[in-house]
Design a protein around this motif. Structure first.
Motif, PDB file in Angstrom:
ATOM      1  N   CYS A 573      39.954  -5.607  44.660  1.00 30.61           N
ATOM      2  CA  CYS A 573      39.221  -4.385  44.317  1.00 30.61           C
ATOM      3  C   CYS A 573      37.929  -4.274  45.097  1.00 30.61           C
ATOM      4  N   THR A 574      37.541  -3.038  45.358  1.00 29.51           N
ATOM      5  CA  THR A 574      36.259  -2.731  45.997  1.00 29.51           C
ATOM      6  C   THR A 574      35.397  -1.963  45.009  1.00 29.51           C
ATOM      7  N   GLY A 575      34.225  -1.521  45.470  1.00 29.43           N
ATOM      8  CA  GLY A 575      33.342  -0.780  44.585  1.00 29.43           C
ATOM      9  C   GLY A 575      33.953   0.500  44.067  1.00 29.43           C
ATOM     10  N   ALA A 576      34.899   1.073  44.822  1.00 28.40           N
ATOM     11  CA  ALA A 576      35.513   2.325  44.403  1.00 28.40           C
ATOM     12  C   ALA A 576      36.616   2.115  43.377  1.00 28.40           C
ATOM     13  N   THR A 577      36.941   0.850  43.100  1.00 29.54           N
ATOM     14  CA  THR A 577      38.040   0.572  42.171  1.00 29.54           C
ATOM     15  C   THR A 577      37.587  -0.368  41.060  1.00 29.54           C
ATOM     16  N   ASP A 578      36.374  -0.200  40.586  1.00 28.29           N
ATOM     17  CA  ASP A 578      35.860  -1.066  39.532  1.00 28.29           C
ATOM     18  C   ASP A 578      36.626  -0.901  38.228  1.00 28.29           C
ATOM     19  N   VAL A 579      37.197   0.266  37.988  1.00 27.56           N
ATOM     20  CA  VAL A 579      37.997   0.452  36.776  1.00 27.56           C
ATOM     21  C   VAL A 579      39.196  -0.494  36.810  1.00 27.56           C
ATOM     22  N   VAL A 580      39.834  -0.608  37.978  1.00 29.90           N
ATOM     23  CA  VAL A 580      40.977  -1.507  38.112  1.00 29.90           C
ATOM     24  C   VAL A 580      40.534  -2.957  37.942  1.00 29.90           C
ATOM     25  N   ARG A 581      39.401  -3.315  38.535  1.00 24.04           N
ATOM     26  CA  ARG A 581      38.892  -4.683  38.387  1.00 24.04           C
ATOM     27  C   ARG A 581      38.618  -4.992  36.917  1.00 24.04           C
ATOM     28  N   HIS A 582      37.980  -4.047  36.235  1.00 28.38           N
ATOM     29  CA  HIS A 582      37.654  -4.212  34.805  1.00 28.38           C
ATOM     30  C   HIS A 582      38.921  -4.465  33.984  1.00 28.38           C
ATOM     31  N   HIS A 583      39.960  -3.659  34.191  1.00 30.55           N
ATOM     32  CA  HIS A 583      41.201  -3.816  33.433  1.00 30.55           C
ATOM     33  C   HIS A 583      41.935  -5.101  33.842  1.00 30.55           C
ATOM     34  N   SER A 584      41.972  -5.400  35.131  1.00 30.39           N
ATOM     35  CA  SER A 584      42.715  -6.577  35.602  1.00 30.39           C
ATOM     36  C   SER A 584      42.097  -7.862  35.063  1.00 30.39           C
ATOM     37  N   LEU A 585      40.784  -7.963  35.110  1.00 29.99           N
ATOM     38  CA  LEU A 585      40.127  -9.170  34.611  1.00 29.99           C
ATOM     39  C   LEU A 585      40.343  -9.336  33.109  1.00 29.99           C
ATOM     40  N   GLY A 586      40.324  -8.234  32.367  1.00 31.55           N
ATOM     41  CA  GLY A 586      40.570  -8.320  30.937  1.00 31.55           C
ATOM     42  C   GLY A 586      41.976  -8.822  30.632  1.00 31.55           C
ATOM     43  N   GLN A 587      42.961  -8.292  31.355  1.00 29.08           N
ATOM     44  CA  GLN A 587      44.344  -8.725  31.144  1.00 29.08           C
ATOM     45  C   GLN A 587      44.521 -10.187  31.561  1.00 29.08           C
ATOM     46  N   LEU A 588      43.876 -10.577  32.656  1.00 25.24           N
ATOM     47  CA  LEU A 588      43.951 -11.962  33.098  1.00 25.24           C
ATOM     48  C   LEU A 588      43.372 -12.895  32.043  1.00 25.24           C
TER      49      LEU A 588
END
Length: 942
Positions: A573-588
């Protein structure tokens, strides 16, 4: 519209002011009293005494100490400049400063008007203002003999006379913007420069006067109070409402301050309207500038004073939040927009430049007035202007703003086509403008025909966690493609495949594999057909593809592959995809908690939540999965209070009732909380409630619910029901096999239980939690077989494996036999005192007790044995002895005593003496005589 001749009406914030001079007539010069002896200017007209009056302060004045202090500091130098738009409170500020007596005496006030622009008239007023306010000069200069010309000797004489005064004069010149005459300002600069420290000039103006301000700035001889300084803060706006008797309208302060931009007159006029409203707070929420006195004020003071070309540009540009000169030219058909906008910005006409750009923005209330004016005078023009603006913005890579303009005209087909054709479909789901883009299509009919419209509707549904609705819109898009004559473009096919992947229900294909894997591969292949330059501009497509793959793997129960995929999605993820990073880390983090890797789970969960906070993920796009992972970690560590706290936070997130993973885990956490408190009936009630059960068509949610149901049935004492629940869900994961073995063990069939669990040398793929569970099953089976030695040994292995993660959950769930084994082996209990809320062994003495269930331990998890010296130091602490007294009593140095104290604090897990003494009493570390002694907290330092 010409400005009013009554200077008291200016900058009063919307309140009329009493302009009468309050001094007695005996102290007023004849020129001020009018009549036959009134002085006249060079044109023969009388000099108007009202221009010398210091405006009265409004009754509802808000005292603004920060600005008063600036004025006081500024008048220590030669020039103070107060600039701002009409109604900004410039005049009121200066008048209140004078009225408070803060200004150095004497103060001379002159209100200039447009009619005073001739040099002779202006300087006649200056000289008369000095006389009116009784400022005596050593030599009185002659009055100007001509309106168009002023002798240099007059200016030199005035400067010389002021310079020879012993006390400085504060001269307030209000309205210098009304005299844009170079001869006047040049002469004013001459007098100010040569009068020395005896003249302190305060200029009030809507625009920067034609004085050489750059020179004053370079010399540090100017104090500037600008419109940004004059804007009311929230606290000042609240005080203004209270001054109008609106104490109950505190909730409206933020809305009014934002709407008016802190503009003084706007706030005061709003307050007056609120006083007359039946529902003041409702008025503040629905305030329409076109229906209030604010509109009249702005029209009269700002718009009507502008040339026709400027008014036309302002009205046509008001449809935009921000306007660019080239865009303004497009809307007006002119070529001078940049010059006009620059002039408006300099004039403070509620137009301000966006720093570092050529863009400008209008004050919000002013923009509303302009739009109302546009609709009234040019009906039907606004939609045409918006379509023109949308085309210009789209052509200049400002698609979000273009879509907002198109949405305002309900041109949905154009807007949807731009989103799909420009590959912006991913930005509806992630990125800093995701919520703004979704809002653009909030009013679009969901059954609008066309492939692009169906794809945008599907993306909006996915953003709101309506995966079934997303799939329905995708079916409609595919139908349009099948019935259409033209082959869809690569961007359309890619958008369709990506949304299919993200809305996957977690089913398996005919070969037992994951549908998401096939869809992810197809999405990757379709992305290769999109022009490379466009792919590079949209990194969110690949980030969403990775996340969709990971979600599909999770829902189908392929947990190991899902963990790897979520980690890859977060890393990519980059700065433009923080929503994806937020969800991915939570699921991980959630998957790590299931495997017992609590330290990693906690770190990733907190990182997920920090990403949402620090990267400004919109609240509507935040996930509760991170909180659920922390709740699971807290449960495994026996912290029920922490688990309940994070469960409550997760329930407030938008995905709590819609996302199948979130709903499943909330159900599991609620069930486990009830079981940890010994309430198996409550746990079964949670599982039986149809309103809270998540969709269970995907394998993994069904398996998680089956595990919770099985544990509840075991707590109830019904192993048969526990076994049935697991078989109904198809136990094909290691967790299910372990749960089934535990149920058979509880039913009195240890051989079958041991036959289900893998041997010790075949647990390489099992997580820490699963390995600990297997060891506990073997230990329990050995205990039932009267093999106490093997049971002790195996329990020790389980405790050793669980200790790095502080994994208490399996031991809490195992039953009372764990405590009984520990009671038989105090040495094992001492080594693993981390397991209990109170230490199992202290200084070699075993302390029997129950394992923690309330999540609020008051004693340390690990207590090391205290040395004899440390025990003695602790006894002296309990006798309220200072560090020096302890050192003297024990024949030690003060530093040695401090070293012993630090060691005691570390071993007892405390930070102060009082806590150490209390903890020692709880652990029976103090002799009885000392136990009875009174310790006063804070009697001496630590």
């Amino acid at each position: 519209m010409p400005r009013s001749r009554a200077p008291a009406a200016r900058d009063s914030g919307g309140e009329p002011r009493d302009t009468r001079d309050t001094r007695t007539s005996a102290n007023v010069p004849a020129s001020a009293r009018g009549g036959a002896d009134a002085l006249r200017g060079p044109t023969g007209d009388p000099l108007l005494a009202a221009k010398f009056a210091i405006p009265a302060v409004p009754r509802t004045l808000v005292r603004r100490q920060r600005l008063l202090d600036q004025l006081t500091t500024g008048t220590a130098g030669p020039l103070t400049l107060i600039t701002g738009p009409a109604g900004a409170g410039k005049t009121t500020l200066a008048a209140s400063w004078v009225a408070e007596g803060t200004a150095p005496d004497p103060v001379v006030w002159l209100t200039a008007e447009h009619e005073d622009r001739a040099p002779g008239i202006f300087w006649s007023y200056v000289l008369e203002a000095l006389r009116h306010h009784q400022v005596e000069l050593p030599e009185n200069p002659d009055r100007p003999g001509s309106a168009e010309f002023v002798e240099h000797s007059l200016l030199a004489g005035l400067a010389s006379g002021l310079a020879r005064r012993h006390r400085p004069v504060v001269f307030v010149l209000d309205g210098l913007d009304q005299i844009p005459v170079r001869e006047v300002t040049s002469a004013l600069d001459f007098v100010l420069s040569h009068a020395g420290p005896s003249l302190r000039l305060v200029v009030i103006s809507r625009v920067d006067p034609l004085l050489p301000l750059h020179r004053y700035r370079a010399q540090g001889r100017i104090c500037e109070i600008r419109s940004a300084d004059l804007a009311f803060t929230r606290q000042e706006a609240a005080a203004l409402l209270r001054g109008h008797g609106l104490e109950s309208c505190e909730e409206s302060v933020d809305a009014l301050t934002a709407r008016t931009g802190g503009w003084a007159a706007g706030l005061r006029l709003c307050a007056l309207e609120m006083q007359r409203a039946d529902d003041p707070n409702g008025f503040a929420r629905s305030f329409a500038a076109s229906q209030s006195a604010v509109a009249d004020y702005l029209l009269a003071e700002v718009l009507d004073t502008q040339p026709e070309a400027t008014r036309d540009l302002l009205m046509r540009s008001s449809i935009l939040d921000r306007v660019h000169p080239d865009l303004a030219n497009t809307l007006t058909g002119r070529e001078d927009a940049e010059w006009i906008l620059a002039g408006l910005t300099r004039a403070g006409a509620f137009v301000e430049s966006v720093a570092g750009t050529r863009w400008c923005r209008f004050q919000p209330l002013f923009a509303e007035v302009l739009r109302t004016h546009l609709r009234h005078h040019h009906p039907g023009l606004e939609p045409r202007l918006r379509r023109r603006a949308a085309a210009w913005l789209a052509g200049h890579d400002r698609l979000t703003e273009a879509l907002e303009q198109a949405a305002a005209t309900e041109d949905w087909e154009w807007a949807a086509a731009r989103v799909v054709d420009h590959l912006e479909i991913g930005r509806l789901l992630t990125g800093p403008e995701a919520q703004r883009l979704e809002n653009c299509f909030a009013g679009m009919p969901r059954d609008l025909p066309g492939t692009a419209s169906a794809l945008v509707a599907a993306a909006c549904a996915a953003a709101q966690y309506d995966l079934a609705g997303c799939r329905a819109h995708l079916d409609r898009a595919e139908e349009h493609i099948r019935t259409g004559q033209a082959q869809p473009c690569p961007e359309t096919q890619l958008a369709l495949s990506l949304l299919r992947l993200l809305s996957s229900p977690g089913t398996r294909d005919r070969e037992g594999g994951c549908d998401a894997v096939h869809e992810a591969d197809q999405t990757l292949d379709l992305a290769g057909h999109v022009p490379p330059a466009r792919r590079v501009r949209h990194p969110e497509i690949e980030a969403l593809r990775r996340y969709g793959l990971a979600r599909g793997l999770l829902l189908t129960g392929r947990l190991g592959a899902a963990r790897t995929a979520f980690a890859a999605a977060a890393d990519g993820c980059t700065g433009a995809t923080d929503v994806v990073r937020h969800h991915s880390l939570g699921q991980l983090a959630l998957l790590e908690s299931v495997h017992g890797e609590l330290n990693e789970a906690e770190e990733h969960a907190r990182f997920a939540l920090a990403t949402a906070r620090n990267r400004s993920v919109p609240p509507a796009r935040r996930s509760g999965i991170g909180h659920l992972a922390l709740a699971a970690v807290a449960l495994e560590r026996g912290d029920l209070r922490g688990a309940r706290h994070h469960l409550d936070l997760a329930s407030e997130c938008p995905d709590a009732e819609h996302d199948p993973v979130a709903r499943t885990e909330m159900l599991v956490v609620r069930t486990r909380l009830a079981l940890a408190q010994g309430r198996w009936r409550a746990a079964l009630a949670v599982l039986a409630a149809p309103a809270v059960r998540p969709p269970t068509s995907a394998p993994w949610p069904s398996q998680r619910i089956a595990l919770a149901n099985s544990a509840s049935q075991l707590a109830r004492g019904d192993p048969a029901a526990a076994i049935t629940a697991l078989h109904e869900a198809g136990p094909d994961t290691s967790s299910h096999v372990i749960a089934l073995a535990r149920a058979h063990l509880a039913s009195g069939d240890p051989d079958r239980a041991l036959g289900l669990v893998p041997p010790p040398d075949d647990q390489r793929d099992a997580g820490i939690a699963q390995r600990v569970d297997i060891l506990l099953i073997r230990a329990h089976a050995a205990l039932l077989a009267k093999d106490t030695k093997t049971a002790h040994s195996t329990l020790g292995e389980a405790l050793t494996a669980a200790r790095p993660e502080t994994l208490r959950g399996p031991f809490l769930d195992a039953g009372p036999w764990v405590r009984h084994l520990l009671e038989l082996r105090p040495d094992t209990a001492h080594r693993h005192a981390w397991l209990t809320a109170r230490p199992a062994a202290v200084n070699g003495t075993f302390r029997a007790g129950r394992l923690p269930v309330d999540g609020s331990p008051s004693a340390p998890l690990v207590v090391e044995q205290l040395s004899d010296r440390e025990r003695q130091v602790l006894q002296h602490c309990a006798q309220v002895m200072s560090t020096e007294e302890i050192a003297e009593a024990m024949c030690l140095s003060v530093n040695t005593v401090k070293t012993h104290l630090r060691s005691i604090y570390r071993k007892l897990v405390v930070s102060r003496r009082g806590e150490a003494v209390r903890r020692a009493r709880e652990l029976s570390l103090l002799p009885p005589a000392v136990e009875q002694g009174a310790y006063r907290e804070g009697g001496f330092g630590s």
